[in-house]
Each structure stands twice: as structure tokens, then as C-alpha cells.
Design a protein around this motif. Structure first.
Motif, PDB file in Angstrom:
ATOM      1  N   LEU A 100       0.815  -1.210   0.000  1.00 50.90           N
ATOM      2  CA  LEU A 100       0.000   0.000   0.000  1.00 50.90           C
ATOM      3  C   LEU A 100       0.850   1.261   0.000  1.00 50.90           C
ATOM      4  O   LEU A 100       0.654   2.152  -0.847  1.00 50.90           O
ATOM      5  N   ILE A 101       1.803   1.366   0.919  1.00 49.93           N
ATOM      6  CA  ILE A 101       2.588   2.593   1.051  1.00 49.93           C
ATOM      7  C   ILE A 101       3.441   2.827  -0.189  1.00 49.93           C
ATOM      8  O   ILE A 101       3.520   3.944  -0.704  1.00 49.93           O
ATOM      9  N   SER A 102       4.087   1.773  -0.682  1.00 49.22           N
ATOM     10  CA  SER A 102       4.930   1.907  -1.873  1.00 49.22           C
ATOM     11  C   SER A 102       4.117   2.390  -3.066  1.00 49.22           C
ATOM     12  O   SER A 102       4.531   3.300  -3.797  1.00 49.22           O
ATOM     13  N   GLU A 103       2.943   1.796  -3.260  1.00 44.14           N
ATOM     14  CA  GLU A 103       2.106   2.168  -4.399  1.00 44.14           C
ATOM     15  C   GLU A 103       1.599   3.600  -4.259  1.00 44.14           C
ATOM     16  O   GLU A 103       1.612   4.378  -5.227  1.00 44.14           O
ATOM     17  N   ILE A 104       1.168   3.968  -3.082  1.00 42.74           N
ATOM     18  CA  ILE A 104       0.659   5.328  -2.880  1.00 42.74           C
ATOM     19  C   ILE A 104       1.769   6.348  -3.143  1.00 42.74           C
ATOM     20  O   ILE A 104       1.551   7.347  -3.846  1.00 42.74           O
ATOM     21  N   ASN A 105       2.950   6.120  -2.612  1.00 44.45           N
ATOM     22  CA  ASN A 105       4.041   7.079  -2.827  1.00 44.45           C
ATOM     23  C   ASN A 105       4.465   7.133  -4.296  1.00 44.45           C
ATOM     24  O   ASN A 105       4.817   8.196  -4.808  1.00 44.45           O
ATOM     25  N   ASP A 106       4.412   5.992  -4.997  1.00 41.91           N
ATOM     26  CA  ASP A 106       4.715   5.991  -6.436  1.00 41.91           C
ATOM     27  C   ASP A 106       3.684   6.840  -7.195  1.00 41.91           C
ATOM     28  O   ASP A 106       4.045   7.626  -8.080  1.00 41.91           O
ATOM     29  N   VAL A 136      -3.108   3.996   9.743  1.00 42.54           N
ATOM     30  CA  VAL A 136      -1.953   4.366  10.564  1.00 42.54           C
ATOM     31  C   VAL A 136      -0.690   4.414   9.709  1.00 42.54           C
ATOM     32  O   VAL A 136       0.076   5.381   9.764  1.00 42.54           O
ATOM     33  N   HIS A 137      -0.476   3.383   8.888  1.00 38.04           N
ATOM     34  CA  HIS A 137       0.733   3.334   8.054  1.00 38.04           C
ATOM     35  C   HIS A 137       0.741   4.465   7.026  1.00 38.04           C
ATOM     36  O   HIS A 137       1.794   5.055   6.759  1.00 38.04           O
ATOM     37  N   VAL A 138      -0.408   4.773   6.470  1.00 32.36           N
ATOM     38  CA  VAL A 138      -0.481   5.867   5.499  1.00 32.36           C
ATOM     39  C   VAL A 138      -0.174   7.200   6.177  1.00 32.36           C
ATOM     40  O   VAL A 138       0.608   8.012   5.663  1.00 32.36           O
ATOM     41  N   LEU A 139      -0.760   7.450   7.345  1.00 30.48           N
ATOM     42  CA  LEU A 139      -0.507   8.695   8.063  1.00 30.48           C
ATOM     43  C   LEU A 139       0.969   8.836   8.418  1.00 30.48           C
ATOM     44  O   LEU A 139       1.527   9.938   8.393  1.00 30.48           O
ATOM     45  N   LYS A 140       1.624   7.737   8.731  1.00 30.46           N
ATOM     46  CA  LYS A 140       3.017   7.792   9.149  1.00 30.46           C
ATOM     47  C   LYS A 140       3.988   7.959   7.989  1.00 30.46           C
ATOM     48  O   LYS A 140       4.987   8.657   8.108  1.00 30.46           O
ATOM     49  N   HIS A 141       3.694   7.312   6.849  1.00 33.27           N
ATOM     50  CA  HIS A 141       4.734   7.145   5.833  1.00 33.27           C
ATOM     51  C   HIS A 141       4.461   7.798   4.476  1.00 33.27           C
ATOM     52  O   HIS A 141       5.380   7.852   3.651  1.00 33.27           O
ATOM     53  N   VAL A 142       3.262   8.266   4.243  1.00 33.41           N
ATOM     54  CA  VAL A 142       2.956   8.826   2.925  1.00 33.41           C
ATOM     55  C   VAL A 142       3.432  10.277   2.839  1.00 33.41           C
ATOM     56  O   VAL A 142       3.251  11.059   3.771  1.00 33.41           O
ATOM     57  N   LYS A 143       4.059  10.612   1.708  1.00 35.67           N
ATOM     58  CA  LYS A 143       4.680  11.927   1.541  1.00 35.67           C
ATOM     59  C   LYS A 143       3.732  12.902   0.847  1.00 35.67           C
ATOM     60  O   LYS A 143       4.023  13.441  -0.229  1.00 35.67           O
ATOM     61  N   CYS A 144       2.596  13.121   1.493  1.00 32.37           N
ATOM     62  CA  CYS A 144       1.545  13.936   0.896  1.00 32.37           C
ATOM     63  C   CYS A 144       0.519  14.216   1.996  1.00 32.37           C
ATOM     64  O   CYS A 144       0.382  13.410   2.928  1.00 32.37           O
ATOM     65  N   PRO A 145      -0.215  15.328   1.938  1.00 36.45           N
ATOM     66  CA  PRO A 145      -1.297  15.530   2.907  1.00 36.45           C
ATOM     67  C   PRO A 145      -2.314  14.389   2.820  1.00 36.45           C
ATOM     68  O   PRO A 145      -2.733  14.006   1.740  1.00 36.45           O
ATOM     69  N   VAL A 146      -2.672  13.859   3.984  1.00 33.84           N
ATOM     70  CA  VAL A 146      -3.625  12.752   4.066  1.00 33.84           C
ATOM     71  C   VAL A 146      -4.831  13.203   4.881  1.00 33.84           C
ATOM     72  O   VAL A 146      -4.676  13.732   5.988  1.00 33.84           O
ATOM     73  N   LEU A 147      -6.013  12.989   4.334  1.00 30.52           N
ATOM     74  CA  LEU A 147      -7.253  13.311   5.030  1.00 30.52           C
ATOM     75  C   LEU A 147      -7.970  12.013   5.363  1.00 30.52           C
ATOM     76  O   LEU A 147      -8.381  11.272   4.476  1.00 30.52           O
ATOM     77  N   ALA A 148      -8.092  11.724   6.664  1.00 34.72           N
ATOM     78  CA  ALA A 148      -8.752  10.509   7.130  1.00 34.72           C
ATOM     79  C   ALA A 148     -10.165  10.856   7.590  1.00 34.72           C
ATOM     80  O   ALA A 148     -10.343  11.750   8.425  1.00 34.72           O
ATOM     81  N   VAL A 149     -11.151  10.154   7.030  1.00 34.26           N
ATOM     82  CA  VAL A 149     -12.559  10.462   7.293  1.00 34.26           C
ATOM     83  C   VAL A 149     -13.161   9.361   8.160  1.00 34.26           C
ATOM     84  O   VAL A 149     -13.150   8.193   7.766  1.00 34.26           O
ATOM     85  N   PRO A 150     -13.707   9.708   9.330  1.00 33.23           N
ATOM     86  CA  PRO A 150     -14.273   8.684  10.215  1.00 33.23           C
ATOM     87  C   PRO A 150     -15.455   7.957   9.588  1.00 33.23           C
ATOM     88  O   PRO A 150     -16.193   8.511   8.769  1.00 33.23           O
ATOM     89  N   SER A 151     -15.645   6.736  10.001  1.00 28.60           N
ATOM     90  CA  SER A 151     -16.757   5.924   9.523  1.00 28.60           C
ATOM     91  C   SER A 151     -18.079   6.615   9.805  1.00 28.60           C
ATOM     92  O   SER A 151     -18.338   7.067  10.919  1.00 28.60           O
TER      93      SER A 151
END
Length: 280
Positions: A96-102, A132-147
Motif C-alpha cells: 500500500l505505502i509503496s504504491e501510494i508514494n509511487d 496508521v501506516h499511510v498517516l506515518k509514511h505517505v509523503k503527501c497531505p492525508v485526510l482521514a474520514v471517520p466511519s
């Protein structure tokens, strides 16, 4: 034009985040990339060393991923019908993280928007492991929306800070892209630690005030409580529509959200959460 990445596992939580993104940017020209990461049911060394296609697995799993993405794409077109929005799909056999950053690098993504929990999200869990992994490692603003969160206009934004970040333009572009200078109030929250501000913190505070000089903002200083308690108590007195933090690995952000006890911290987030990397 905005480019926005929408990871999905085809859960209703992820669909809810997609709906939020489409409404948040309904007046802007955007390209949305629906992303699904798939992994073959049997994935081990022997599988990798031979041609997966000869087992008929790779194609079948990929086909299911593409079908799910096409279904969500049609659902978007049917329910929203926004001529300003273009929907593209990406099915990827990757982490997931590798693909998102690519994709961030290749497509020049402005935001990653996703649900806080996936298909297996359990009650009482603040963030799923993927989030959690996306918030920690993705090199871009991340918006997490609660269920289950329904879209709301951004009238009250909460911005907790320890003034530990040397603020730069790129930290604020994602915020000013979202808020209205006329209709949004930014609440800057600082939890006092009893020692006062160091020189660099004072300088960062003045820089922060300068960035918000054309916006409506208030500075709130609270003591005798943890950062978690400060955020939680603020939510009790003010109906905020967005929580914003800058992910400085040496600040309270890491201490609050990325402990081993992440799912037992002292408050449950019930509004969208925008995380901006301190460094790229």
C-alpha cells in the motif's frame, strides 16, 4: 486542477470517504484516482518465482480488483454526476505505502483521502492499521474520514501545535485550499507544559500567526491536561469540522497518535483528520 488519490478496499467506510472527497471538492476541477491494492490468495516464494498466470490466480484476483473499481466508478457517476470531476481507476499488485508514494510522484497528487477504518474495522478502534501506516509514511497531505461521518462545511478548524515545526508555505497550502477565509475560523490550540516557550517556539508561533493573518483565527492555551485531553475537551465545547496536524516526528503528534497504544488513547476522533508531513 486538483489530483486526489482515493484508496479503497470496497468497504462502506471507504465509500463514505470517497463521498466526502467528492463533496469537499464539488466546485473544483479534479481528477480522482480510485486505488485498490490486491494480493493473490496464495503468495509465497514459489508463487513469485514462476509465472503466476499459469495458476490462473493473478488474473482472477486482478479482475476482481478491476471489477470492484469499475463498480465504484459507476457508483460515483450515478450518484454525483459532476462534469468537473474525472474518475480514473488503478488496480495494483504492490504494498500500500509503496504504491501510494509511487502514484503521488507520478500523478502529482495533492491529497490522499481515505476512511479511518477498512472492511474489518472493529468498534472502539480509532484507526485501522492501513490508515496508521499511510498517516506515518505517505509523503503527501492525508485526510482521514471517520466511519459514517456526513459532509459538513468547514466552519471550525482545530489546529493543535507545540510550535515545534519551522513552518513553511507547503504546510499551509493544503489548509488554505480547503478552508474559506470568510467563513472558516481556525482554532490554534497549544497545551502549556509549565516551562514556557523556547526561543525557536516563539519564532515559530509568530510565523504561524503571520500565515493566518488574513484568516479568522483564535489562539487557545490550556494547561493541566494532556494533548489528547486538550483536543477532546475542545471538541466538547466547540463543534469542529476538521482537525489539522503537522506530522513532525519529534513533536507531540507522534506521541499522541503513533504509540503502541494508538487504539487506546484518551479520545475518539469523530471529525475528519488532515495530516500534513513536516518534511517530504
Amino acid at each position: 486542477m486538483k489530483t486526489i488519490l482515493l484508496p479503497t478496499d470496497f468497504s462502506e467506510n471507504s465509500w463514505n470517504a470517497i463521498k466526502y472527497a467528492l463533496k469537499l471538492f464539488e466546485d473544483e476541477t479534479c481528477t480522482f484516482y480510485l486505488l485498490n491494492i490486491y494480493t493473490p490468495a496464495i503468495y509465497h516464494v514459489e508463487y513469485v518465482l514462476v509465472q503466476p498466470a499459469q495458476f490462473g490466480m493473478y488474473d482472477a484476483v486482478r479482475d476482481n480488483s478491476v471489477k470492484g473499481l469499475e463498480h465504484f466508478k459507476e457508483r460515483v457517476k450515478k450518484e454525483f454526476k459532476n462534469p468537473k470531476h474525472t474518475i480514473e481507476i488503478i488496480a495494483a499488485f504492490n504494498t500500500l505505502i509503496s504504491e501510494i508514494n509511487d502514484i503521488i510522484s507520478e500523478k502529482h497528487i495533492d491529497y490522499v483521502i481515505m476512511g479511518t477504518k477498512g472492511a474489518t474495522g472493529a468498534e472502539g478502534i480509532l484507526f485501522g492499521s492501513n490508515t496508521v501506516h499511510v498517516l506515518k509514511h505517505v509523503k503527501c497531505p492525508v485526510l482521514a474520514v471517520p466511519s459514517g461521518f456526513e459532509f459538513e462545511e468547514l466552519h471550525e478548524v482545530l489546529f493543535p501545535t507545540d510550535y515545534g515545526v519551522k513552518f513553511e508555505d507547503r504546510h499551509f497550502i493544503p489548509i488554505f485550499d480547503l478552508i474559506s477565509l470568510e467563513h472558516t475560523r481556525v482554532n490554534i490550540l497549544h497545551v502549556l507544559d509549565g516551562y514556557g516557550l523556547a526561543g525557536y517556539q516563539k519564532a515559530n508561533k509568530e510565523t504561524l500567526k503571520n500565515y493566518f493573518k488574513d484568516a479568522t483565527y483564535l489562539i487557545h492555551e490550556v494547561d493541566k491536561q494532556t494533548v489528547e485531553e486538550g483536543i477532546s475537551n475542545f471538541q466538547l465545547t466547540t463543534r469542529i469540522n476538521l482537525l489539522v496536524m503537522i506530522n513532525n516526528k519529534h513533536s507531540f503528534f507522534t506521541n499522541v497518535f503513533f504509540k503502541s497504544t494508538i487504539n487506546q488513547i484518551g479520545f475518539h476522533l469523530n471529525v475528519p483528520f488532515l495530516v500534513i508531513p513536516a518534511k517530504l
